[in-house]
Motif scaffolding. Sequence first.
Motif, PDB file in Angstrom:
ATOM      1  N   THR A   1     -17.373  11.437  29.455  1.00 55.73           N
ATOM      2  CA  THR A   1     -16.462  10.894  28.447  1.00 55.73           C
ATOM      3  C   THR A   1     -15.139  11.649  28.436  1.00 55.73           C
ATOM      4  O   THR A   1     -14.059  11.064  28.359  1.00 55.73           O
ATOM      5  CB  THR A   1     -17.116  10.970  27.056  1.00 55.73           C
ATOM      6  OG1 THR A   1     -18.331  10.233  27.077  1.00 55.73           O
ATOM      7  CG2 THR A   1     -16.201  10.390  25.994  1.00 55.73           C
TER       8      THR A   1
ATOM      9  N   SER B   1       1.284  10.140  24.415  1.00 56.65           N
ATOM     10  CA  SER B   1       2.432   9.345  24.862  1.00 56.65           C
ATOM     11  C   SER B   1       3.135   8.674  23.695  1.00 56.65           C
ATOM     12  O   SER B   1       4.374   8.632  23.636  1.00 56.65           O
ATOM     13  CB  SER B   1       1.980   8.280  25.865  1.00 56.65           C
ATOM     14  OG  SER B   1       1.479   8.874  27.041  1.00 56.65           O
TER      15      SER B   1
ATOM     16  N   ASP C   1      -8.069  12.030  28.954  1.00 56.21           N
ATOM     17  CA  ASP C   1      -8.728  10.730  28.937  1.00 56.21           C
ATOM     18  C   ASP C   1      -7.791   9.685  28.321  1.00 56.21           C
ATOM     19  O   ASP C   1      -6.673   9.990  27.886  1.00 56.21           O
ATOM     20  CB  ASP C   1     -10.071  10.792  28.210  1.00 56.21           C
ATOM     21  CG  ASP C   1      -9.931  11.102  26.722  1.00 56.21           C
ATOM     22  OD1 ASP C   1      -8.788  11.234  26.237  1.00 56.21           O
ATOM     23  OD2 ASP C   1     -10.964  11.212  26.043  1.00 56.21           O
ATOM     24  N   GLU C   2      -8.241   8.448  28.304  1.00 56.34           N
ATOM     25  CA  GLU C   2      -7.376   7.347  27.867  1.00 56.34           C
ATOM     26  C   GLU C   2      -6.886   7.543  26.437  1.00 56.34           C
ATOM     27  O   GLU C   2      -5.696   7.358  26.136  1.00 56.34           O
ATOM     28  CB  GLU C   2      -8.133   6.022  27.990  1.00 56.34           C
ATOM     29  CG  GLU C   2      -7.305   4.800  27.624  1.00 56.34           C
ATOM     30  CD  GLU C   2      -8.071   3.502  27.809  1.00 56.34           C
ATOM     31  OE1 GLU C   2      -7.556   2.453  27.412  1.00 56.34           O
ATOM     32  OE2 GLU C   2      -9.191   3.553  28.355  1.00 56.34           O
ATOM     33  N   ARG C   3      -7.794   7.930  25.561  1.00 56.81           N
ATOM     34  CA  ARG C   3      -7.424   8.086  24.156  1.00 56.81           C
ATOM     35  C   ARG C   3      -6.399   9.206  23.962  1.00 56.81           C
ATOM     36  O   ARG C   3      -5.380   9.045  23.290  1.00 56.81           O
ATOM     37  CB  ARG C   3      -8.672   8.375  23.324  1.00 56.81           C
ATOM     38  CG  ARG C   3      -8.387   8.598  21.844  1.00 56.81           C
ATOM     39  CD  ARG C   3      -9.627   9.115  21.144  1.00 56.81           C
ATOM     40  NE  ARG C   3      -9.360   9.430  19.759  1.00 56.81           N
ATOM     41  CZ  ARG C   3     -10.098  10.263  19.047  1.00 56.81           C
ATOM     42  NH1 ARG C   3     -11.136  10.859  19.593  1.00 56.81           N
ATOM     43  NH2 ARG C   3      -9.813  10.511  17.788  1.00 56.81           N
TER      44      ARG C   3
ATOM     45  N   ALA D   1      -4.405  10.657  26.233  1.00 58.62           N
ATOM     46  CA  ALA D   1      -3.134  10.389  26.909  1.00 58.62           C
ATOM     47  C   ALA D   1      -2.313   9.362  26.138  1.00 58.62           C
ATOM     48  O   ALA D   1      -1.084   9.508  26.007  1.00 58.62           O
ATOM     49  CB  ALA D   1      -3.395   9.903  28.329  1.00 58.62           C
ATOM     50  N   MET D   2      -2.973   8.331  25.626  1.00 60.88           N
ATOM     51  CA  MET D   2      -2.246   7.311  24.886  1.00 60.88           C
ATOM     52  C   MET D   2      -1.656   7.883  23.598  1.00 60.88           C
ATOM     53  O   MET D   2      -0.498   7.606  23.254  1.00 60.88           O
ATOM     54  CB  MET D   2      -3.170   6.135  24.549  1.00 60.88           C
ATOM     55  CG  MET D   2      -2.476   5.003  23.818  1.00 60.88           C
ATOM     56  SD  MET D   2      -3.592   3.623  23.440  1.00 60.88           S
ATOM     57  CE  MET D   2      -4.620   4.393  22.165  1.00 60.88           C
TER      58      MET D   2
ATOM     59  N   ARG E   1     -14.145  13.639  30.912  1.00 61.77           N
ATOM     60  CA  ARG E   1     -13.724  13.912  32.292  1.00 61.77           C
ATOM     61  C   ARG E   1     -13.637  15.419  32.569  1.00 61.77           C
ATOM     62  O   ARG E   1     -12.712  15.905  33.210  1.00 61.77           O
ATOM     63  CB  ARG E   1     -12.381  13.234  32.590  1.00 61.77           C
ATOM     64  CG  ARG E   1     -12.449  11.720  32.424  1.00 61.77           C
ATOM     65  CD  ARG E   1     -11.152  11.053  32.760  1.00 61.77           C
ATOM     66  NE  ARG E   1     -11.241   9.620  32.495  1.00 61.77           N
ATOM     67  CZ  ARG E   1     -10.244   8.760  32.668  1.00 61.77           C
ATOM     68  NH1 ARG E   1      -9.090   9.183  33.114  1.00 61.77           N
ATOM     69  NH2 ARG E   1     -10.408   7.484  32.401  1.00 61.77           N
TER      70      ARG E   1
END
Length: 218
Positions: free
Chosen positions: A33, A205, A197-199, A201-202, A35
Amino acid sequence: RLADETCQRAVQLEPDNPEAWAVYSPITLMGQTLRLNATGATTNEATDRAQRAITLAPDSFEAQFALANCYRVRAATRAAAERMLRGLLTRAPNDGRVLRCLAACLRDLNRSNEALAILERAIAQPAGAAQALILKAGILGADGRWADAEAAMDQSLALQPGPSAQLFKIGFLLLYHGDLDGAAAMLAQIPPQYLLDERGAMTASLVWLWRNEPDKAL
């Protein structure tokens, strides 16, 4: 990563130790989860490790919990996970890990009221109360109860500041309050690996884009 490598070494040294495999499974799942695992292991491998523990010790509480945790992740096995977790609660009614896992399972089965009721039991346990409050905040937020969700998140942060709660709180600071400075200050407290991870990084950003700092966002 260190936890993953330690578990890998433990099962190499004692391949017939069910507790080692039972510990290795959730570490694999968490590492995937976030990474952070050393081997790039998948959910299938986490399940295989839990099943290895069950084979070695069918009545082991930890082995059964590890397998239920893996089953919870996939829709096809989620009902089985619920049955296993409820069975474990008959053996240990106040185990916070099992209560939180069952709440997450019920959430994913679209039974949020039941999940919230289970979480109240988990929050009453000193160990893991902060994590239970994060789950509660997520369920309340998904139901559109933003003020209640933020209150639960603030309780979690007061008990135990950590990356998961901080990322969640940043969302409130950005979307609910428009507090860009507060969001950036909290982001600076989060270790970089939790932004991979996606969460993570988003969220990072969005903070930098809304602050007109596109270089940092990239």
